[in-house]
Enzyme design. Sequence first.
Site, PDB file in Angstrom:
ATOM      1  N   ASP A 182       0.855  -1.190   0.000  1.00  0.00           N
ATOM      2  CA  ASP A 182       0.000   0.000   0.000  1.00  0.00           C
ATOM      3  C   ASP A 182       0.889   1.237   0.000  1.00  0.00           C
ATOM      4  O   ASP A 182       2.092   1.136   0.144  1.00  0.00           O
ATOM      5  CB  ASP A 182      -0.940   0.003   1.209  1.00  0.00           C
ATOM      6  CG  ASP A 182      -0.222  -0.414   2.483  1.00  0.00           C
ATOM      7  OD1 ASP A 182       0.969  -0.076   2.638  1.00  0.00           O
ATOM      8  OD2 ASP A 182      -0.854  -1.080   3.322  1.00  0.00           O
ATOM      9  N   ASP A 229      10.915   3.867  12.669  1.00  0.00           N
ATOM     10  CA  ASP A 229      11.617   2.771  13.340  1.00  0.00           C
ATOM     11  C   ASP A 229      12.957   2.420  12.684  1.00  0.00           C
ATOM     12  O   ASP A 229      14.013   2.589  13.285  1.00  0.00           O
ATOM     13  CB  ASP A 229      10.712   1.542  13.505  1.00  0.00           C
ATOM     14  CG  ASP A 229       9.934   1.174  12.252  1.00  0.00           C
ATOM     15  OD1 ASP A 229      10.175   1.775  11.183  1.00  0.00           O
ATOM     16  OD2 ASP A 229       9.074   0.265  12.325  1.00  0.00           O
ATOM     17  N   ASP A 279       1.628   4.977   1.599  1.00  0.00           N
ATOM     18  CA  ASP A 279       1.377   5.911   2.696  1.00  0.00           C
ATOM     19  C   ASP A 279       1.973   7.264   2.352  1.00  0.00           C
ATOM     20  O   ASP A 279       3.086   7.362   1.836  1.00  0.00           O
ATOM     21  CB  ASP A 279       2.010   5.404   3.996  1.00  0.00           C
ATOM     22  CG  ASP A 279       1.365   4.110   4.463  1.00  0.00           C
ATOM     23  OD1 ASP A 279       0.193   3.879   4.116  1.00  0.00           O
ATOM     24  OD2 ASP A 279       2.027   3.326   5.164  1.00  0.00           O
TER      25      ASP A 279
HETATM   26  P1  ATP Z   1       4.606  -3.239   5.450  1.00  0.00           P
HETATM   27  O1  ATP Z   1       5.023  -3.242   4.031  1.00  0.00           O
HETATM   28  O2  ATP Z   1       4.751  -4.555   6.079  1.00  0.00           O
HETATM   29  O3  ATP Z   1       3.298  -2.554   5.684  1.00  0.00           O
HETATM   30  P2  ATP Z   1       5.634  -0.816   6.551  1.00  0.00           P
HETATM   31  O4  ATP Z   1       7.043  -0.348   6.761  1.00  0.00           O
HETATM   32  O5  ATP Z   1       4.797  -0.041   5.596  1.00  0.00           O
HETATM   33  O6  ATP Z   1       5.720  -2.336   6.157  1.00  0.00           O
HETATM   34  P3  ATP Z   1       3.638  -0.134   8.467  1.00  0.00           P
HETATM   35  O7  ATP Z   1       3.255  -0.827   9.711  1.00  0.00           O
HETATM   36  O8  ATP Z   1       2.657  -0.016   7.359  1.00  0.00           O
HETATM   37  O9  ATP Z   1       4.958  -0.852   7.956  1.00  0.00           O
HETATM   38  O10 ATP Z   1       4.154   1.306   8.894  1.00  0.00           O
HETATM   39  C1  ATP Z   1       4.405   2.353   7.964  1.00  0.00           C
HETATM   40  C2  ATP Z   1       5.603   3.181   8.413  1.00  0.00           C
HETATM   41  O11 ATP Z   1       5.338   3.799   9.680  1.00  0.00           O
HETATM   42  C3  ATP Z   1       6.882   2.386   8.644  1.00  0.00           C
HETATM   43  O12 ATP Z   1       7.609   2.232   7.468  1.00  0.00           O
HETATM   44  C4  ATP Z   1       7.612   3.226   9.658  1.00  0.00           C
HETATM   45  O13 ATP Z   1       8.289   4.280   9.038  1.00  0.00           O
HETATM   46  C5  ATP Z   1       6.500   3.796  10.494  1.00  0.00           C
HETATM   47  N1  ATP Z   1       6.213   2.971  11.682  1.00  0.00           N
HETATM   48  C6  ATP Z   1       5.298   1.994  11.777  1.00  0.00           C
HETATM   49  N2  ATP Z   1       5.283   1.447  12.991  1.00  0.00           N
HETATM   50  C7  ATP Z   1       6.210   2.102  13.709  1.00  0.00           C
HETATM   51  C8  ATP Z   1       6.672   2.011  15.048  1.00  0.00           C
HETATM   52  N3  ATP Z   1       6.161   1.109  15.890  1.00  0.00           N
HETATM   53  N4  ATP Z   1       7.646   2.862  15.424  1.00  0.00           N
HETATM   54  C9  ATP Z   1       8.149   3.781  14.581  1.00  0.00           C
HETATM   55  N5  ATP Z   1       7.767   3.906  13.322  1.00  0.00           N
HETATM   56  C10 ATP Z   1       6.810   3.082  12.867  1.00  0.00           C
HETATM   57 MG    MG Z   2       2.670  -0.326   5.183  1.00  0.00          MG
END
Ligand code: ATP
Ligand code: MG
Length: 429
Positions: free
Chosen positions: A49, A128, A51
């Site tokens: 997705d 993170d 963001d």
């Molecule tokens: P995925 O592809 O599995 O969704 P993602 O990196 O997009 O991986 P998300 O949970 O959708 O993970 O989170 C989006 C973004 O928000 C992350 O890339 C990170 O930058 C930030 N983020 C998410 N959770 C945390 C956290 N617990 N602490 C700090 N930053 C976070």
């Molecule tokens: Mg994501």
Amino acid sequence: MPRAEHAISREDISDNALKVMYRLNNAGFSAYLVGGCVRDLMLGHKPKDFDVVTNATPEQIKGLFRNCRLIGRRFRLAHIVFGREIIEVATFRGHHNEDPSVAKQDDEGQLLRDNVFGTIEEDAERRDFTFNAMYYDVATFSVTDFANGINAIKRGEVDLIGDPEVRYREDPVRMLRAVRFAAKLDMTINPRTAKPIKELAHLLSNIPPARLFEEMLKLFLSGHGLQTFRLLREYNLLEPLFPMLGKVFAAPDSKEIGLIELVLKNTDERINTGQRVTPAFLIATLLWYPVEEHATKLQSEAGLNGHDAFNIAMGDILHRQSQRIMIPKRFSTVVRDIWHLQQRLPRRFGRRAFQLLSHPKFRAAYDFLLARGRTEGGDLLELADWWTQFQDASPANQKKMLNTLRQEEGREPRKRRRPRKPKSDSHAQ
Ligand code: ATP
Ligand code: MG
């Protein structure tokens, strides 16, 4: 990184995400893609997705889009809804330490509230992992890499931004995320990021059960469940999630681990070939042996009959587990069905076999029996194989199979039928 220095092309970006960013730009706000989508595009993967982050506040975002919903309590976000696709738009988040009225930490350093808006630099620092803090600007087609995420990608390393111990204490779920990304992206967790995990793993017990349920789905139902499970085990992260299995995870491989790994392997295969999976099957798997054990104990210690002991054990184990990880009712009913049918599948006489075949959860229960059979072998495997044959047999062959069964078992003393309940009772409800 200007356009010439990175591989991200607008072709790979969702049209809706582009629309959202253009509209924010046209209204005078900045807007970037960030997080998993930029990371995945840099890796040459297809993002799950898209963001977006912006300097517009949630209210300002809402003013720009009719198809906008504001959500979130811990941090307010905008969802821009385009049919089945949702573009999540967040306002830059700022630092929290300065103003204690908007950010709260508990005794372990965990953030309880953080509703502070900030600059893009602050937003990047609060993310993170280094590879999750890259921002794509559609106005200039450039990528800003605040934490040298590109380096982590090149090295294949999961690397936390800032001091790992502080960052894990702020949000212990980051430990699970480190492992999840290592498994999903086939990377290693670098030593400084890995080091505090074992010692801080217990902090996961402070995370609300509803959030852990969401995390559990991401850990085990994203197509890399087996590898994720093995890494979680290596880092002692399973015990705080499933306290009843603490001993099993700490000991060398056992039948319990065998069953879990077999099911996770099948689950990964199903996901990677586009088949449906349900969290219920996984929960049934993880908690199966605790239920069996507890039922046996109830039978011997409380003098309950097998049937009652098993029913009580199912309820007890689900209740205990849900103190740690929420199990929504719609899944726990299916878990119970799968377990309950394990008791019924051995009893196949007469019409029973056909009644079982038409049970709505027969398929799941049969798959579960097969996994148990493959793990334990012996009678269980024989029983599973019998059902494998029976399902696809012609009516004539099904009849034969049941007759053979009757002859084989006929040598054993037959159970007496229980007296029928009065008819009026069963109609009363
Ligand atoms: P995925 O592809 O599995 O969704 P993602 O990196 O997009 O991986 P998300 O949970 O959708 O993970 O989170 C989006 C973004 O928000 C992350 O890339 C990170 O930058 C930030 N983020 C998410 N959770 C945390 C956290 N617990 N602490 C700090 N930053 C976070
Ligand atoms: Mg994501």
